[in-house]
Design a protein around this motif. Structure first.
Motif, PDB file in Angstrom:
ATOM      1  N   ARG A  44     -37.179  11.894  30.467  1.00 55.40           N
ATOM      2  CA  ARG A  44     -36.324  12.739  31.499  1.00 55.40           C
ATOM      3  C   ARG A  44     -34.807  12.637  31.063  1.00 55.40           C
ATOM      4  O   ARG A  44     -33.843  13.519  31.758  1.00 55.40           O
ATOM      5  N   ARG A  45     -34.531  11.766  30.222  1.00 58.58           N
ATOM      6  CA  ARG A  45     -33.414  11.549  29.961  1.00 58.58           C
ATOM      7  C   ARG A  45     -32.710  12.379  28.645  1.00 58.58           C
ATOM      8  O   ARG A  45     -31.803  12.692  28.107  1.00 58.58           O
ATOM      9  N   GLY A  46     -33.947  12.757  27.967  1.00 62.69           N
ATOM     10  CA  GLY A  46     -33.917  13.670  26.653  1.00 62.69           C
ATOM     11  C   GLY A  46     -33.999  12.976  25.484  1.00 62.69           C
ATOM     12  O   GLY A  46     -33.754  13.157  24.539  1.00 62.69           O
ATOM     13  N   ALA A  47     -34.451  11.444  25.503  1.00 58.00           N
ATOM     14  CA  ALA A  47     -34.836  10.664  24.382  1.00 58.00           C
ATOM     15  C   ALA A  47     -36.051  11.021  24.022  1.00 58.00           C
ATOM     16  O   ALA A  47     -37.036  11.475  24.664  1.00 58.00           O
ATOM     17  N   TRP A  48     -36.288  11.275  22.703  1.00 59.33           N
ATOM     18  CA  TRP A  48     -37.397  11.467  21.769  1.00 59.33           C
ATOM     19  C   TRP A  48     -38.333  10.097  21.453  1.00 59.33           C
ATOM     20  O   TRP A  48     -37.740   9.036  21.098  1.00 59.33           O
ATOM     21  N   TRP A  49     -39.632  10.083  21.740  1.00 53.86           N
ATOM     22  CA  TRP A  49     -40.407   8.931  21.205  1.00 53.86           C
ATOM     23  C   TRP A  49     -41.743   9.476  20.827  1.00 53.86           C
ATOM     24  O   TRP A  49     -42.259  10.420  20.989  1.00 53.86           O
ATOM     25  N   LEU A  50     -42.205   8.515  19.676  1.00 58.43           N
ATOM     26  CA  LEU A  50     -43.629   9.045  19.048  1.00 58.43           C
ATOM     27  C   LEU A  50     -44.337   7.941  19.226  1.00 58.43           C
ATOM     28  O   LEU A  50     -44.374   6.863  19.149  1.00 58.43           O
ATOM     29  N   GLY A  51     -45.759   8.316  19.590  1.00 61.28           N
ATOM     30  CA  GLY A  51     -46.888   7.531  19.426  1.00 61.28           C
ATOM     31  C   GLY A  51     -48.067   8.050  20.118  1.00 61.28           C
ATOM     32  O   GLY A  51     -47.970   9.134  20.807  1.00 61.28           O
ATOM     33  N   GLN A  63     -42.353   2.152  29.985  1.00 59.10           N
ATOM     34  CA  GLN A  63     -41.376   2.128  28.887  1.00 59.10           C
ATOM     35  C   GLN A  63     -41.720   0.663  28.016  1.00 59.10           C
ATOM     36  O   GLN A  63     -41.918  -0.444  28.676  1.00 59.10           O
ATOM     37  N   PRO A  64     -41.345   0.578  26.912  1.00 61.36           N
ATOM     38  CA  PRO A  64     -41.076   1.874  25.760  1.00 61.36           C
ATOM     39  C   PRO A  64     -42.175   2.762  25.766  1.00 61.36           C
ATOM     40  O   PRO A  64     -43.338   2.305  25.624  1.00 61.36           O
ATOM     41  N   TYR A  65     -41.823   4.063  25.736  1.00 63.37           N
ATOM     42  CA  TYR A  65     -43.003   5.172  25.509  1.00 63.37           C
ATOM     43  C   TYR A  65     -43.564   5.110  24.228  1.00 63.37           C
ATOM     44  O   TYR A  65     -44.805   5.726  23.901  1.00 63.37           O
ATOM     45  N   GLY A  66     -42.909   4.612  23.262  1.00 67.33           N
ATOM     46  CA  GLY A  66     -43.453   4.578  21.955  1.00 67.33           C
ATOM     47  C   GLY A  66     -42.501   4.204  20.977  1.00 67.33           C
ATOM     48  O   GLY A  66     -41.501   3.433  21.204  1.00 67.33           O
ATOM     49  N   ARG A  67     -42.556   4.793  19.649  1.00 61.85           N
ATOM     50  CA  ARG A  67     -41.389   4.388  18.713  1.00 61.85           C
ATOM     51  C   ARG A  67     -40.257   5.560  19.035  1.00 61.85           C
ATOM     52  O   ARG A  67     -40.373   6.476  18.868  1.00 61.85           O
ATOM     53  N   ARG A  68     -38.935   5.010  19.077  1.00 59.49           N
ATOM     54  CA  ARG A  68     -37.794   5.608  19.233  1.00 59.49           C
ATOM     55  C   ARG A  68     -37.575   6.612  17.943  1.00 59.49           C
ATOM     56  O   ARG A  68     -37.453   6.031  16.803  1.00 59.49           O
ATOM     57  N   VAL A  69     -37.442   7.640  18.016  1.00 58.51           N
ATOM     58  CA  VAL A  69     -37.309   8.651  16.827  1.00 58.51           C
ATOM     59  C   VAL A  69     -36.168   9.723  17.341  1.00 58.51           C
ATOM     60  O   VAL A  69     -35.785   9.993  18.168  1.00 58.51           O
ATOM     61  N   TYR A  70     -35.575  10.191  16.089  1.00 56.31           N
ATOM     62  CA  TYR A  70     -34.493  11.265  16.272  1.00 56.31           C
ATOM     63  C   TYR A  70     -34.770  12.402  15.285  1.00 56.31           C
ATOM     64  O   TYR A  70     -35.419  12.322  14.315  1.00 56.31           O
ATOM     65  N   PHE A  71     -34.542  13.566  15.723  1.00 52.24           N
ATOM     66  CA  PHE A  71     -34.646  14.754  14.959  1.00 52.24           C
ATOM     67  C   PHE A  71     -33.425  15.103  14.157  1.00 52.24           C
ATOM     68  O   PHE A  71     -32.272  14.981  14.495  1.00 52.24           O
ATOM     69  N   LEU A  72     -33.624  15.399  12.716  1.00 54.78           N
ATOM     70  CA  LEU A  72     -32.545  15.669  12.061  1.00 54.78           C
ATOM     71  C   LEU A  72     -32.362  17.264  11.824  1.00 54.78           C
ATOM     72  O   LEU A  72     -33.201  17.825  11.211  1.00 54.78           O
ATOM     73  N   PRO A  73     -31.417  17.799  12.415  1.00 53.89           N
ATOM     74  CA  PRO A  73     -30.831  19.163  12.148  1.00 53.89           C
ATOM     75  C   PRO A  73     -30.461  19.632  10.651  1.00 53.89           C
ATOM     76  O   PRO A  73     -29.662  20.632  10.674  1.00 53.89           O
ATOM     77  N   ASP A  74     -30.689  19.031   9.848  1.00 51.28           N
ATOM     78  CA  ASP A  74     -30.166  19.108   8.248  1.00 51.28           C
ATOM     79  C   ASP A  74     -31.025  19.888   7.356  1.00 51.28           C
ATOM     80  O   ASP A  74     -32.481  19.081   7.126  1.00 51.28           O
TER      81      ASP A  74
END
Length: 366
Positions: A44-51, A63-74
């Motif tokens: 709900r804060r906008g953080a991305w989690w993978l798992g 928490q933690p909901y999974g592995r913290r990940v980021y999306f690359l817009p490159d």
């Protein structure tokens, strides 16, 4: 070789819970002989989690909901990276993204714009269709331009309601009358929608709706049947058999959709053949009016008294829960759930390939 598909759910929206339920159904049904499935949950804060357990953990707030990940817009290095990239970790390659983000920050063109910036394939409508489909005021203007019949409506800004509510009430009463429906322009799953049969209920409806959006749509209420049609395609578009909603409540509100066991879906809807053709033709016109691609569900109001058909709205990322109309209508039309998902993914990949044909620099004339 299997394709890696990333199903994205949750998000900063009033439809967070519905998104999780839809995504779980999709994750369970995707063809494992074709896809490696990754699940990404946005909190709900906008953080991305993978798992693999991210959906259940988001539901429970674990928490933690999974592995913290980021999306690359490159576009030269698209994909996901884990939080700790100091050690030289490589991005996690994704072949196609499947956003299952209902409502704002997911269904409104925002995440679609992120995918476009990264130049990656994704499922569903693009930026324009998603934005227009989310904003009911813009959607209605496009429907009017396409000659699709609609009920009378007004668009009211939150600032005007807060500064001139007496004038707003007067406008509604003189131009629409009672009953009427008050809706946030940018919200789905019937969140923030109320029916008003008198002035006191109208005030309460506005006060509720302005909590969700700065722009509201107020529509005239009539005695209707609620008919829905699923649409599938890119340039070539197909429409499903129509279905009918028989809500448990006075109208098909959030609880009637997701909580009330006695809401009924009539699939196919009991309609004459000519009416079926009318609904299907109007659904395809609505899809094209917003320049849709992939999938949408188009909702109609069928006047019980006059027999007139009115378009209500288009939903560019319809629910995919076990009781959702979109997949059920296609199942009744002859496309099972698992096959439907594969077709939707293929449409996203095909649209991406088509876009790669567009030049990104000025070319000499032929």
């Amino acid at each position: 070789m299997k394709q890696t598909i990333a199903v994205i759910c949750g998000g900063r929206s009033g439809e967070h819970e519905v998104s999780l339920t839809s995504a779980q159904s999709i994750v369970n049904a995707l063809d494992r002989s074709r896809f490696n499935v990754l699940t990404i949950g946005i909190d709900r804060r906008g953080a991305w989690w993978l798992g693999p357990e991210v959906i259940e953990k988001l539901r429970k707030g674990q928490q933690p909901y999974g592995r913290r990940v980021y999306f690359l817009p490159d576009p030269t290095c698209p994909g996901l990276v884990e939080e700790n990239i100091a050690g030289g970790q490589q991005p996690i390659p994704i072949d196609v993204f499947f956003p299952v983000l209902h409502g704002p920050n997911g269904e409104d063109g925002t995440i679609q714009g992120l995918f476009e910036t990264a130049n990656v394939p994704y499922v569903g409508c693009g930026v324009l269709a998603s934005a227009c489909g989310m904003d009911k005021a813009i959607m209605k203007a496009l429907f009017a331009q396409s000659g699709l019949r609609q009920l009378p409506y007004l668009v009211v800004l939150r600032s005007r309601w807060e500064s001139a509510r007496d004038q707003v009430i007067g406008d509604v009463e003189s131009r629409l009358g009672y009953p009427c429906f008050v809706k946030p322009a940018n919200m789905g799953s019937s969140v923030g929608i109320s029916k008003a049969a008198n002035r006191a209920e109208l005030v309460a409806a506005f006060d509720d709706a302005v909590r969700y959006d700065r722009k509201l749509v107020v529509e005239k209420g009539i005695n209707v049947r609620e008919i829905e049609v699923s649409v599938l395609g890119n340039d070539e578009v197909a429409a499903s058999v129509p279905g009918e909603i028989v809500p448990a409540h006075e109208f098909y509100d959030y609880d009637a959709k997701y909580a009330a066991a006695d809401s009924r879906l009539l699939i196919p809807a009991p309609l004459a053949a000519d009416d079926v053709a009318t609904f299907q033709e109007m659904a395809i016109r609505a899809f094209r009016a917003v320049d849709g691609s992939g999938l949408s569900r188009v909702d109609f109001l069928f006047d019980k008294d006059s027999g007139e058909v009115y378009i209500n709205e288009i939903n560019t990322l319809p629910g995919f829960t076990s009781i959702s109309m979109y997949p059920k209508l296609w199942e009744a039309t002859g496309i099972p759930y698992e096959e439907l998902l594969s077709r939707i993914v293929d449409l996203g990949l095909a649209r991406h390939r088509e876009k790669q044909r567009n030049a990104t620099e000025r070319l000499p004339r032929l």
